[in-house]
Design a protein around this motif. Structure first.
Motif, PDB file in Angstrom:
ATOM      1  N   ALA A 125       0.830  -1.185   0.023  1.00 28.28           N
ATOM      2  CA  ALA A 125      -0.033  -0.066  -0.003  1.00 28.28           C
ATOM      3  C   ALA A 125       0.881   1.290   0.062  1.00 28.28           C
ATOM      4  CB  ALA A 125      -1.073   0.094   1.356  1.00 28.28           C
ATOM      5  N   LEU A 126       2.027   1.095   0.848  1.00 24.83           N
ATOM      6  CA  LEU A 126       2.697   2.276   0.944  1.00 24.83           C
ATOM      7  C   LEU A 126       3.613   2.557  -0.427  1.00 24.83           C
ATOM      8  CD1 LEU A 126       4.111   2.106   4.433  1.00 24.83           C
ATOM      9  CD2 LEU A 126       2.542   3.697   3.692  1.00 24.83           C
TER      10      LEU A 126
ATOM     11  N   LYS B 259       2.648   1.785  -3.466  1.00 23.67           N
ATOM     12  CA  LYS B 259       1.631   2.199  -4.327  1.00 23.67           C
ATOM     13  C   LYS B 259       1.370   3.654  -4.149  1.00 23.67           C
ATOM     14  CE  LYS B 259      -2.997   1.468  -5.961  1.00 23.67           C
ATOM     15  NZ  LYS B 259      -4.380   0.826  -5.749  1.00 23.67           N
ATOM     16  N   ARG B 260       1.335   4.095  -2.937  1.00 20.37           N
ATOM     17  CA  ARG B 260       0.980   5.499  -2.564  1.00 20.37           C
ATOM     18  C   ARG B 260       2.079   6.518  -2.926  1.00 20.37           C
ATOM     19  NH1 ARG B 260       1.764   9.171   1.576  1.00 20.37           N
ATOM     20  NH2 ARG B 260       0.103  10.558   2.113  1.00 20.37           N
ATOM     21  N   ALA B 261       3.259   5.859  -2.560  1.00 19.44           N
ATOM     22  CA  ALA B 261       4.452   6.689  -3.150  1.00 19.44           C
ATOM     23  C   ALA B 261       4.586   6.890  -4.645  1.00 19.44           C
ATOM     24  CB  ALA B 261       5.635   5.948  -2.458  1.00 19.44           C
ATOM     25  N   LYS B 262       4.433   6.151  -5.377  1.00 11.46           N
ATOM     26  CA  LYS B 262       4.517   5.822  -6.876  1.00 11.46           C
ATOM     27  C   LYS B 262       3.436   6.850  -7.314  1.00 11.46           C
ATOM     28  CE  LYS B 262       6.463   1.380  -7.606  1.00 11.46           C
ATOM     29  NZ  LYS B 262       6.182   0.075  -8.362  1.00 11.46           N
ATOM     30  N   GLN B 263       2.380   6.984  -6.774  1.00 10.54           N
ATOM     31  CA  GLN B 263       1.516   7.909  -7.163  1.00 10.54           C
ATOM     32  C   GLN B 263       1.709   9.258  -6.976  1.00 10.54           C
ATOM     33  OE1 GLN B 263      -2.234   6.361  -4.844  1.00 10.54           O
ATOM     34  NE2 GLN B 263      -2.896   5.069  -6.429  1.00 10.54           N
ATOM     35  N   HIS B 264       2.550   9.504  -5.964  1.00 14.68           N
ATOM     36  CA  HIS B 264       2.919  10.884  -5.634  1.00 14.68           C
ATOM     37  C   HIS B 264       4.281  11.098  -6.154  1.00 14.68           C
ATOM     38  CE1 HIS B 264      -0.269  10.382  -2.749  1.00 14.68           C
ATOM     39  NE2 HIS B 264      -0.126  11.711  -2.638  1.00 14.68           N
TER      40      HIS B 264
ATOM     41  N   ASP C  66       5.897  13.151   2.161  1.00 10.59           N
ATOM     42  CA  ASP C  66       4.882  14.008   3.007  1.00 10.59           C
ATOM     43  C   ASP C  66       5.685  15.297   3.883  1.00 10.59           C
ATOM     44  OD1 ASP C  66       3.050  12.307   2.182  1.00 10.59           O
ATOM     45  OD2 ASP C  66       2.284  11.781   4.012  1.00 10.59           O
TER      46      ASP C  66
ATOM     47  N   HIS D 167       5.998   2.719   7.923  1.00  9.30           N
ATOM     48  CA  HIS D 167       5.062   3.605   7.759  1.00  9.30           C
ATOM     49  C   HIS D 167       5.873   5.019   7.488  1.00  9.30           C
ATOM     50  CE1 HIS D 167       0.608   4.990   7.687  1.00  9.30           C
ATOM     51  NE2 HIS D 167       1.341   5.823   7.015  1.00  9.30           N
TER      52      HIS D 167
ATOM     53  N   TYR E 251       8.517   4.862   4.558  1.00 12.10           N
ATOM     54  CA  TYR E 251       8.001   5.076   3.176  1.00 12.10           C
ATOM     55  C   TYR E 251       7.216   6.227   2.791  1.00 12.10           C
ATOM     56  CZ  TYR E 251       9.778   0.473   1.651  1.00 12.10           C
ATOM     57  OH  TYR E 251      10.686  -0.416   1.226  1.00 12.10           O
ATOM     58  N   THR E 252       6.720   6.921   4.034  1.00 15.09           N
ATOM     59  CA  THR E 252       5.939   8.169   3.812  1.00 15.09           C
ATOM     60  C   THR E 252       7.122   9.494   3.778  1.00 15.09           C
ATOM     61  OG1 THR E 252       4.127   7.310   5.206  1.00 15.09           O
ATOM     62  CG2 THR E 252       4.210   9.654   4.842  1.00 15.09           C
TER      63      THR E 252
END
Length: 225
Positions: free
Chosen positions: A40-41, A43-48, A53, A91, A94-95
């Motif tokens: 999930a992390l 995928k989120r990082a790639k989207q951004h 953050d 978390h 990876y954020t």
């Protein structure tokens, strides 16, 4: 046939209840949970586009104290706190540090160097709680993460406070200063008055944690004399 069905019911229902209430202790449960979180992390990082953050972002994870988490006092076992914090550290990394974690050419890895936990309230069995984590402070070697376990109740009772210290190392074993890693990941900390004020203020407390390393220098023998 009816006898077999009743026997299966008598055996199956308790077995299912035990499995449901002990999900986190099942074989490979920890590995699967880590993999799902990472998936999930990432995928989120790639989207951004690996944009981090904001530096002091608070990440939060929801948990429940299941029966396999408790001790004979019927509240969460002390050892479970650090196990849960594994997911919070993943978390945060990876954020706040997606470029380092996901671009292999950097050859940089974040390692947990120790955890301090301060218990304030018990977490009862089956209680819901959340773990909040954020960057706390750093020096030329260590990055400190701040955590708190908060009960989901009317008062948002803080059950535990914790601090993790992270060190970043190259494959060669060379330590990389956290400030360099932060800059690499896109955080503007140079000449940032607010960031430095917050870092230095928190460091006044965090530096005392490093004095615990003196435990290695205790001159008294581990004998009964």
């Amino acid at each position: 046939m009816e006898y077999v069905s009743k026997k299966a019911f008598v055996v199956g229902v308790p077995a299912a209840l035990i499995a449901i209430t002990h999900l986190k202790s099942l074989p490979f449960a920890y590995t699967v949970r880590s993999w799902l979180l990472l998936k999930a992390l990432i995928k989120r990082a790639k989207q951004h586009d690996l944009k981090p953050d904001p530096l002091f972002t608070v990440v939060s994870q929801d948990h429940r104290c299941y029966l396999d988490d408790i001790d004979y006092n019927q509240h969460m076992n002390n050892s479970m706190y650090n196990k849960v914090l594994d997911f919070s550290r993943i978390h945060i990394l990876y954020t706040i540090f997606p470029k380092v974690m996901m671009e292999p050419d950097h050859h940089l890895f974040g390692h947990n160097g120790g955890v301090v936990t301060l218990f304030r309230r018990e977490i009862p069995s089956l209680a819901k709680y959340k773990v909040q984590s954020r960057i706390w402070t750093w020096n030329e070697k260590w990055l400190f993460l701040q955590h708190r376990f908060v009960l989901v109740d009317d008062k948002n009772t803080v059950a535990c406070l914790a601090v993790s210290k992270i060190v970043f190392k190259k494959l060669s074993g060379k330590t990389v200063p956290p400030a360099d890693v932060l800059e690499l990941c896109g955080h503007d900390i140079t000449n940032n008055k607010y960031v430095e004020e917050r870092r230095s203020r928190n460091w006044e407390t965090a530096q005392h944690i490093l004095s615990l390393d003196k435990l290695r220098e205790d001159p008294y023998a581990w004998s009964n004399l």
